[in-house]
Design an enzyme around this catalytic site. Sequence first.
Site, PDB file in Angstrom:
ATOM      1  N   GLU A  70       0.797  -1.223   0.000  1.00 16.97           N
ATOM      2  CA  GLU A  70       0.000   0.000   0.000  1.00 16.97           C
ATOM      3  C   GLU A  70       0.836   1.282   0.000  1.00 16.97           C
ATOM      4  O   GLU A  70       0.441   2.286  -0.596  1.00 16.97           O
ATOM      5  CB  GLU A  70      -0.937   0.019   1.213  1.00 16.97           C
ATOM      6  CG  GLU A  70      -2.114  -0.929   1.127  1.00 16.97           C
ATOM      7  CD  GLU A  70      -3.207  -0.433   0.182  1.00 16.97           C
ATOM      8  OE1 GLU A  70      -3.111   0.730  -0.297  1.00 16.97           O
ATOM      9  OE2 GLU A  70      -4.135  -1.199  -0.102  1.00 16.97           O
ATOM     10  N   SER A 329     -31.575 -29.932  50.186  1.00 16.97           N
ATOM     11  CA  SER A 329     -30.799 -30.563  51.261  1.00 16.97           C
ATOM     12  C   SER A 329     -29.331 -30.157  51.276  1.00 16.97           C
ATOM     13  O   SER A 329     -28.550 -30.744  52.035  1.00 16.97           O
ATOM     14  CB  SER A 329     -30.887 -32.092  51.121  1.00 16.97           C
ATOM     15  OG  SER A 329     -32.222 -32.532  51.232  1.00 16.97           O
TER      16      SER A 329
END
Length: 667
Positions: A70, A329
């Site tokens: 680029e 329980s």
Amino acid sequence: MLLFLAGALRDAGDQWISDTDLPLILTETSTEVRDRNGALLRAYPVGTGIWRLAPGKVDAGFTAMLIRYEDKRFYSHSGVDGWALLRAVRQAIWNGRPVSGGSTLTMQVARLLEDGTTGRWAGKLRQMRVAWALERRLSKDDILRLYLTHAPYGGNLEGVRAATVAWFGKEPHRLTPAQSALLVALPQRPEGRRPDRYPDQALAARDRVLHRMQKHNVLDGAEARVALSEPIPDAQRPFPQLAPHLADRVRLEQPEKVTHVLTLDADLQHKVEGLVARAAAAAGPQVSGALIVANHQTGEILASVGSPAYQSARQGFVDMTQAVRSPGSTLKPLIYGLGFDQGMIHPETLIHDGPVMFGRYAPRNFDGEFRGDVRIRDALQMSLNIPVVRLTNELGAARLVATLKQGGANPKLPSGVPGLAIALGGVGLNLQDLVQLYAGLANAGQGLKLHHRAGQSSVPVGRMISDVAAWHVSDILRGLAPPSGAQPHVLAYKTGTSYGHRDAWAIGYDGRHVIGVWLGRADGTPVPGAFGGDLAAPVLFEAFGRLKPDFDPLPAPPAATLILGAAELPLPLRRFRPRSAAFEAAQDAPQLLFPPDGARLALGNDPVTLKVRGGVAPFMVLTDGAAVATGLYQREFEVPNPGAGFSTFVVVDTAGRSDRVAVRLED
């Protein structure tokens, strides 16, 4: 004059650049939640659903490829590459149309920040001005980072990290040359080269980048050939959504933070989420589930599953790790631990399992049966209700609630006042509370406050029970029979089922980790036939199997531990008796049923009738301290009337036990 004019133009240009109104550079990025190793657990889109992640560490090979393709003079120009512009103009004139662009990476950043156009001269001039201004105010690395944050990669993806997660399912710090080349090519035409929609265009663009990289010796021939043979992705991957409920919570707790690092392990989280989803689906329609894994030695939460699916018909949006439910329980081990600590019981102590009344409360076992005298060890392993309520009555329900709070839990009392039903689940707790309590049991009675943020220091909570009592509890719980096919005696665990089969629980620990599992319906409706031992216990053991290959051994007993058989126990520990038992009459002692104490009897001169229950014949009767009858074998008999007024009658059996009543006799 020429020098003066050049200087004036230069100064004017400098001023023109200095006066540039720069766009916002600090752009919002997605809030991220990461695990203990930095892996992405969840990200939140910004704006109108845009995925824009902070770049983080990016593969050096990709960066080199990007700059070479680029903007090869990126580190030497001042924002605008004059040679690139001249080349672009020359090629456009020669070909009669634009062939290549002359924009630098800095100019592309300017366009991305302003969301501007590329083809018009006014737009290009604006990009050049902003590019020069950016170069004056930012470093090259800062500008490159802006590009890596904002570059478009198709759809709602912005930035290289969002692209690698969506297209490759990975972070950008390690990319193949083929992946790097595709990421270089995509921003030039992000929609026209989307590999899921236009695979041919995407492949051609990637290959052009690879050929140019080979031409410029960025890649050698072998690397280029391998890269050219690599397929391109055919679909976007969904962004991770691990531990979504916990992620929502931490984001809400600190909304100003962009990155939240948790103690969770992403790999483990993924495994247990799948486990809970399968278990809930197998349990029936509308059944949800939750699971927490924690290291009880450090207090770190390693996995947290709030529901089988974050968005589902099973009310998956509800975080069931925080939902207050009946624990069934699961509090029984702590109650027995308190009994051990108070010197009331030992694992080999006998306790009676039979009908009992506490005021108007008559507890019953889950199966409705009575077993007579049982050992404390067996009472806990069989999860009997009556023995634990007897013990709670002696300890005091308020003591149990105080212990829950001391252990780091936040109990919710339906009536605001603790009662004996708390022993059987008559209190509200959430899954994290229960895991917190069991972490304390696993850690010799005093655990660490569970936490989910990485770097947070471990804070001890209050001691619940002594190390000896905690060891006794663990020793009993690891003797519980495991689910079919599971290894026995390696895990101390307890199951629980709340009233009406609304909640199925299983919580267990080994020498290092504690895991809690809940299954039920998020709306609290019953799940017919649901039991903690059948539904939740297999999930608990399988979760440990996914956590690690072997169980960590439970600790050895402390030096002060009393390990004896029932016959060798001190006499007060051989059988559980309330502390008031020494002042109470024996159950088989004689009892005067008639006349009742305090009665008024109009007998005239008739004898007084007495009725006796219990005791061992023969009986003796005393009236106002004087013996009036002896050698009585009947349970109902008459004694002489002492005359009008107040009198006391005492019946004594052959063992010397007695009962008395005071009555008033009238003519």
